[in-house]
Enzyme design. Structure first.
Site, PDB file in Angstrom:
ATOM      1  CD  GLU A 242      -5.052   8.457   9.842  1.00 12.49           C
ATOM      2  OE1 GLU A 242      -4.522   8.887  10.187  1.00 12.49           O
ATOM      3  OE2 GLU A 242      -4.634   6.733   9.921  1.00 12.49           O
TER       4      GLU A 242
ATOM      5  CG  HIS B 100      -0.663   8.648   3.112  1.00 17.02           C
ATOM      6  ND1 HIS B 100      -1.462   8.367   3.208  1.00 17.02           N
ATOM      7  CD2 HIS B 100      -0.570   9.421   4.316  1.00 17.02           C
ATOM      8  CE1 HIS B 100      -0.979   7.407   5.047  1.00 17.02           C
ATOM      9  NE2 HIS B 100      -1.245   8.545   5.094  1.00 17.02           N
TER      10      HIS B 100
ATOM     11  CD  GLU C 218      -1.805   4.524   7.880  1.00 21.35           C
ATOM     12  OE1 GLU C 218      -1.394   4.751   9.082  1.00 21.35           O
ATOM     13  OE2 GLU C 218      -2.027   5.235   6.593  1.00 21.35           O
TER      14      GLU C 218
ATOM     15  CE1 TYR D 138      -2.553   3.691  12.208  1.00 21.91           C
ATOM     16  CE2 TYR D 138      -0.469   3.083  13.573  1.00 21.91           C
ATOM     17  CZ  TYR D 138      -0.887   2.999  12.398  1.00 21.91           C
ATOM     18  OH  TYR D 138      -0.282   3.537  11.104  1.00 21.91           O
TER      19      TYR D 138
ATOM     20  CG  ASN E 229      -5.299   3.569   8.682  1.00 20.77           C
ATOM     21  OD1 ASN E 229      -5.286   2.660   7.902  1.00 20.77           O
ATOM     22  ND2 ASN E 229      -5.140   5.104   7.822  1.00 20.77           N
TER      23      ASN E 229
ATOM     24  NE  ARG F 166      -3.387   2.911   2.731  1.00 23.85           N
ATOM     25  CZ  ARG F 166      -3.506   3.506   3.576  1.00 23.85           C
ATOM     26  NH1 ARG F 166      -2.359   2.891   4.753  1.00 23.85           N
ATOM     27  NH2 ARG F 166      -3.842   4.247   3.693  1.00 23.85           N
TER      28      ARG F 166
HETATM   29  C1  GCO Z   1      -1.813   7.685   9.930  1.00 20.44           C
HETATM   30  C2  GCO Z   1      -1.004   7.544   8.434  1.00 20.44           C
HETATM   31  C3  GCO Z   1       0.851   7.718   9.032  1.00 20.44           C
HETATM   32  C4  GCO Z   1       1.183   7.912  10.448  1.00 20.44           C
HETATM   33  C5  GCO Z   1       1.198   6.405  10.860  1.00 20.44           C
HETATM   34  C6  GCO Z   1       1.874   6.737  12.507  1.00 20.44           C
HETATM   35  O1  GCO Z   1      -2.227   7.011  10.308  1.00 20.44           O
HETATM   36  O2  GCO Z   1      -1.974   8.701  10.541  1.00 20.44           O
HETATM   37  O3  GCO Z   1      -1.522   6.902   7.587  1.00 20.44           O
HETATM   38  O4  GCO Z   1       0.814   8.991   8.105  1.00 20.44           O
HETATM   39  O5  GCO Z   1       2.972   7.659  10.119  1.00 20.44           O
HETATM   40  O6  GCO Z   1      -0.283   6.303  11.352  1.00 20.44           O
HETATM   41  O7  GCO Z   1       1.004   7.971  13.305  1.00 20.44           O
END
Ligand code: GCO
Length: 485
Positions: free
Chosen positions: A174, A128, A375, A304, A302, A84
């Protein structure tokens, strides 16, 4: 590359499940003023003193622009199903509209050919965040409705040129960061700090998404190509039942401001209510929502961490500030830092259970839409070392993060979630936006002085994941005591 650290796990994924790694143009390419590329708002922002850590810019980044063949070979060595990446709009259209730069298109065409020759499927993001600076100057960037229509033309150009080979398209990555960090909090390019501008940008990103989906459907020719959008739909959890409204508020302005138009064709009433202090939403014109709500083939998510939310104590309604915070109405919301959680190098909570529950909930909410984790990854400080004469980075913390989150995806599948892929952020260490080059997310280390690439133990894990199509356990025991960090 070291591989005697990894044993194959028993959590196996379906044969069609897509496993890959991810990057973004401005974060890895460099070559900022080469090949006819025009300036983006991130060039301007990163060159503005005080905006990025240590004044870091993407002028060179990981210099992918001059390391394409080497990086393709590294991807092939990992056995990735998919890669990707994003296309730099100003590299393809230097002013964002009108003129097309053939050298820019050729760069991506060659990259895509290199991927396909190695059996790796291209997953392409159109935007992006690196908007052509010329559109910021001419139309106010995403604050201007005209930018949405310029995006449609850009999608048409790229769809016609590359649409015979790209497997999965995402219109945006995002849009929350693009709009609220870009025009609301000032943390990202172009550095705006006005809530109405942020909401206006969010709307024009929704509109542009729909226009671009239509443009891609008109121009792409690969029969099995899929069209999507990559959203950082936050996993939102109220701390207590008394915090439910704070969680609702955050979900409205951070998630449903995008999923509403893009996935349901509406802006929810509570969003209008919560933001009426900042705007009357007069910039939403008749027909916009119908355009924004286009049929998609899958949704990119995405993930985290979990956002644990509580009501800000002592908040007085009507005292919301205009701009400065991350998003409108957020003054009533507090993010709880859960002390019991292990944390990444960027102090993000490590909570794989959140990914599992998020995927199950999203799959139940949108049963018609397959979900791809586009992500997931973690930043940790890295140190290059040698084991058995091989340069590596023994990044057991990052590898453990990936093991636990890939296992969470597997558990979500077992609970019936319609998940079709897991893509690691990131293939390479890269420019982490305003945080600069400190945070390292890559499974491949990049020495920013020599630009030497060094696969980390996490790269070995990804290779084992792709090879075995099961979640490899981390056989830490294989590490000699002296090698364990
Ligand atoms: C985001 C972006 C990425 C970041 C990654 C870590 O999700 O913020 O897609 O460009 O670098 O997530 O923060």
């Amino acid at each position: 590359m070291l591989d005697h650290f990894i044993e194959t796990g028993t959590l196996s994924f379906p044969p069609s499940f897509v496993l890959g790694a991810s990057t973004a143009a401005y974060q890895i390419e460099g070559g900022a003023r080469e090949g006819g590329r025009g300036a983006s708002i991130w060039d301007t922002f990163s060159h503005t003193p005080g905006k990025t850590e240590g004044g870091a810019t993407g002028d060179v980044a990981a210099d992918h622009y001059h390391h394409v063949e080497e990086d393709l070979e590294l991807m092939a060595s990992l056995g990735l199903d998919a890669y990707r990446f994003s296309i730099s709009w100003p590299r393809v259209m230097p002013t964002g509209e009108d003129e097309v730069n053939p050298e820019g298109l050729a760069f991506y065409s060659n990259l895509i050919d290199g991927l396909l020759q190695r059996g790796i499927q291209p997953v392409v993001t159109l935007n992006h965040w690196d908007l052509p600076q010329a559109l910021e100057d001419k139309y106010g960037g995403w604050r201007g409705r005209e930018t949405a229509f310029a995006f449609e033309k850009y999608a048409e150009v790229v769809g016609a040129a590359l649409g015979d080979r790209v497997a999965i398209w995402s219109t945006h990555n995002e849009p929350w960061n693009n709009s609220f960090s870009g025009y609301g909090s000032g943390a990202f390019a172009p550095g705006g700090t006005n809530h109405e501008d942020a909401l206006k940008a969010a709307h024009h990103l929704n509109l542009s998404h729909g226009l671009a989906v239509q443009a891609l459907r008109r121009t792409i020719s690969r029969a099995d190509a899929q069209v999507s959008v990559a959203l950082n739909i936050f996993r939102v959890e109220a701390e207590t039942p008394a915090d439910a409204d704070a969680a609702r508020r955050f979900d409205a302005v951070a998630n449903r401001v995008f999923t509403g138009p893009m996935l349901r064709g509406v802006y929810d009433q509570d969003l209008f209510e919560d933001t009426k202090l900042f705007t009357d939403w007069g910039f939403v014109l008749p027909g916009d929502l119908e355009i924004a709500h286009q049929p998609l083939d899958l949704i990119g998510v995405n993930y985290y961490e979990v956002m644990h939310i509580r009501q800000a104590p002592g908040f007085v309604p009507g005292t919301e500030e205009l701009g400065g915070s991350a998003f409108p109405g957020s003054e009533q919301v507090e993010f709880v830092r859960r002390g019991e959680l292990e944390r990444t190098g960027m102090d993000w909570g490590i909570e794989p259970r959140g990914l599992e529950d998020h995927l199950v909930a999203l799959s139940e909410e949108y049963p018609h839409l397959p979900i791809m984790v586009m992500e997931n990854g973690a930043a940790f400080p890295d140190e290059v070392t040698e084991v058995d004469g091989v340069r590596t980075v023994i990044d057991l913390d990052r590898t453990a993060y990936l093991v636990s989150h890939a296992a969470a995806v597997h558990r979500a599948l077992a609970r019936g979630a319609n998940v079709v892929g897991y893509i690691v952020w990131s293939l390479l260490d890269n420019f982490e936006w305003a945080a600069g080059y400190g945070p390292r997310f890559g499974i491949i280390h990049v020495d920013y002085d020599t630009l030497e690439r060094t696969p980390k133990v996490s790269a070995s894990w990804v290779r084992e994941l792709c090879d075995s199509r099961a979640v490899p356990e981390l056989a830490v025991g294989a590490l000699a005591p002296t090698q364990q960090q």
